[in-house]
Design a protein around this motif. Structure first.
Motif, short mmCIF file in Angstrom:
data_model
loop_
_atom_site.label_atom_id
_atom_site.label_comp_id
_atom_site.label_asym_id
_atom_site.label_seq_id
_atom_site.Cartn_x
_atom_site.Cartn_y
_atom_site.Cartn_z
N LYS A 37 9.67 53.90 5.91
CA LYS A 37 10.14 54.36 4.60
C LYS A 37 11.26 53.43 4.16
O LYS A 37 12.11 53.07 4.95
N GLU A 38 11.23 53.05 2.90
CA GLU A 38 12.26 52.16 2.37
C GLU A 38 13.65 52.77 2.57
O GLU A 38 13.83 53.97 2.48
N ASN A 39 14.63 51.90 2.84
CA ASN A 39 16.01 52.35 2.99
C ASN A 39 16.50 52.92 1.66
O ASN A 39 16.40 52.27 0.63
N GLY A 40 17.02 54.12 1.70
CA GLY A 40 17.53 54.76 0.49
C GLY A 40 17.70 56.24 0.71
O GLY A 40 17.64 56.73 1.83
N ILE A 41 17.91 56.96 -0.39
CA ILE A 41 18.12 58.40 -0.31
C ILE A 41 17.46 59.08 -1.51
O ILE A 41 17.49 58.55 -2.62
N GLU A 42 16.84 60.23 -1.25
CA GLU A 42 16.26 61.02 -2.33
C GLU A 42 17.35 61.89 -2.93
O GLU A 42 18.10 62.55 -2.20
N ILE A 69 20.46 55.17 -10.56
CA ILE A 69 19.49 56.06 -11.20
C ILE A 69 20.15 56.58 -12.46
O ILE A 69 21.26 57.13 -12.40
N LYS A 70 19.50 56.38 -13.61
CA LYS A 70 20.04 56.85 -14.88
C LYS A 70 19.07 57.86 -15.49
O LYS A 70 17.88 57.59 -15.60
N ILE A 71 19.61 59.01 -15.88
CA ILE A 71 18.82 60.06 -16.52
C ILE A 71 19.56 60.45 -17.80
O ILE A 71 20.75 60.78 -17.76
N ASP A 72 18.87 60.38 -18.94
CA ASP A 72 19.52 60.64 -20.22
C ASP A 72 20.00 62.08 -20.36
O ASP A 72 21.11 62.33 -20.81
N ARG A 73 19.14 63.04 -19.96
CA ARG A 73 19.45 64.45 -20.25
C ARG A 73 18.69 65.34 -19.27
O ARG A 73 17.51 65.11 -18.99
N ILE A 74 19.37 66.38 -18.79
CA ILE A 74 18.74 67.41 -17.97
C ILE A 74 19.06 68.76 -18.60
O ILE A 74 20.23 69.13 -18.74
N ASN A 93 18.25 74.93 -16.27
CA ASN A 93 17.15 75.37 -15.40
C ASN A 93 16.11 74.28 -15.14
O ASN A 93 15.00 74.58 -14.70
N GLU A 94 16.45 73.04 -15.41
CA GLU A 94 15.56 71.92 -15.14
C GLU A 94 16.09 71.16 -13.93
O GLU A 94 17.30 71.12 -13.71
N SER A 95 15.19 70.56 -13.15
CA SER A 95 15.64 69.73 -12.04
C SER A 95 14.91 68.39 -12.08
O SER A 95 13.80 68.29 -12.60
N VAL A 96 15.57 67.38 -11.54
CA VAL A 96 15.03 66.03 -11.50
C VAL A 96 15.20 65.51 -10.08
O VAL A 96 16.25 65.70 -9.46
N THR A 97 14.15 64.87 -9.55
CA THR A 97 14.22 64.27 -8.22
C THR A 97 13.87 62.79 -8.36
O THR A 97 12.86 62.45 -8.97
N GLU A 98 14.72 61.92 -7.81
CA GLU A 98 14.51 60.48 -7.86
C GLU A 98 14.86 59.89 -6.49
O GLU A 98 15.60 60.49 -5.72
N PHE A 99 14.37 58.68 -6.23
CA PHE A 99 14.70 57.98 -4.99
C PHE A 99 15.58 56.78 -5.31
O PHE A 99 15.20 55.94 -6.13
N LEU A 100 16.76 56.73 -4.69
CA LEU A 100 17.67 55.60 -4.88
C LEU A 100 17.41 54.58 -3.77
O LEU A 100 17.66 54.86 -2.60
N ASP A 118 21.40 59.95 5.60
CA ASP A 118 20.73 61.17 5.17
C ASP A 118 19.41 60.84 4.50
O ASP A 118 19.25 59.78 3.91
N HIS A 119 18.45 61.78 4.58
CA HIS A 119 17.18 61.63 3.86
C HIS A 119 17.33 61.98 2.39
O HIS A 119 16.68 61.40 1.54
N TRP A 120 18.16 63.00 2.11
CA TRP A 120 18.27 63.50 0.74
C TRP A 120 19.64 64.10 0.46
O TRP A 120 20.36 64.46 1.37
N VAL A 121 19.94 64.19 -0.84
CA VAL A 121 21.14 64.89 -1.31
C VAL A 121 20.72 65.74 -2.50
O VAL A 121 19.87 65.33 -3.30
N GLU A 122 21.30 66.93 -2.59
CA GLU A 122 20.99 67.83 -3.70
C GLU A 122 22.27 68.21 -4.42
O GLU A 122 23.26 68.59 -3.77
#
Length: 106
Positions: A3-8, A33-38, A41-48, A85-89
């Motif tokens: 798996k590529e080095n990074g974090i979800e 990671i850039k997200i214009d608007r959330i 009650n919405e969630s977004v998941t991206e891989f850095l 870490d694998h992920w951060v929330e």
């Protein structure tokens, strides 16, 4: 499996207003990671991706609340460019942001 080095990174907006100008990056700011608007009650998941990272550092989340207030949440740790870490929330509440990392990878 390699798996590529990074974090979800997952952001859940539990507040009653949208958040905007969301950015998630590392201390080195090599990839962002850039997200214009959330919306509420919405969630977004991206891989850095951290394949260019070389040093030790931490993670940073910045965003703007509906009232124009800019917030910065940080934490976690990576070493020699590698994520521990694998992920951060991030859970964005009306008055705070809750940050949770999974268990370190050894």
């Amino acid at each position: 499996m390699f798996k590529e080095n990074g974090i979800e990174m997952k952001i859940k907006n539990n507040s009653s207003s949208p958040i905007t100008n969301v950015e998630f990056t590392t201390t080195e700011k090599l990839d962002v990671i850039k997200i214009d608007r959330i919306e509420p009650n919405e969630s977004v998941t991206e891989f850095l991706s951290m394949r260019k990272n070389k040093t030790d550092g931490a993670y940073s989340l910045t965003f703007t609340r509906a009232d124009g207030k800019k917030e910065i949440s940080g934490g976690g740790y990576y070493t020699n460019g590698g994520s521990l870490d694998h992920w951060v929330e991030f859970k964005v509440e009306n008055d705070t942001t809750i940050v949770k990392f999974d268990a370190p990878i050894y």
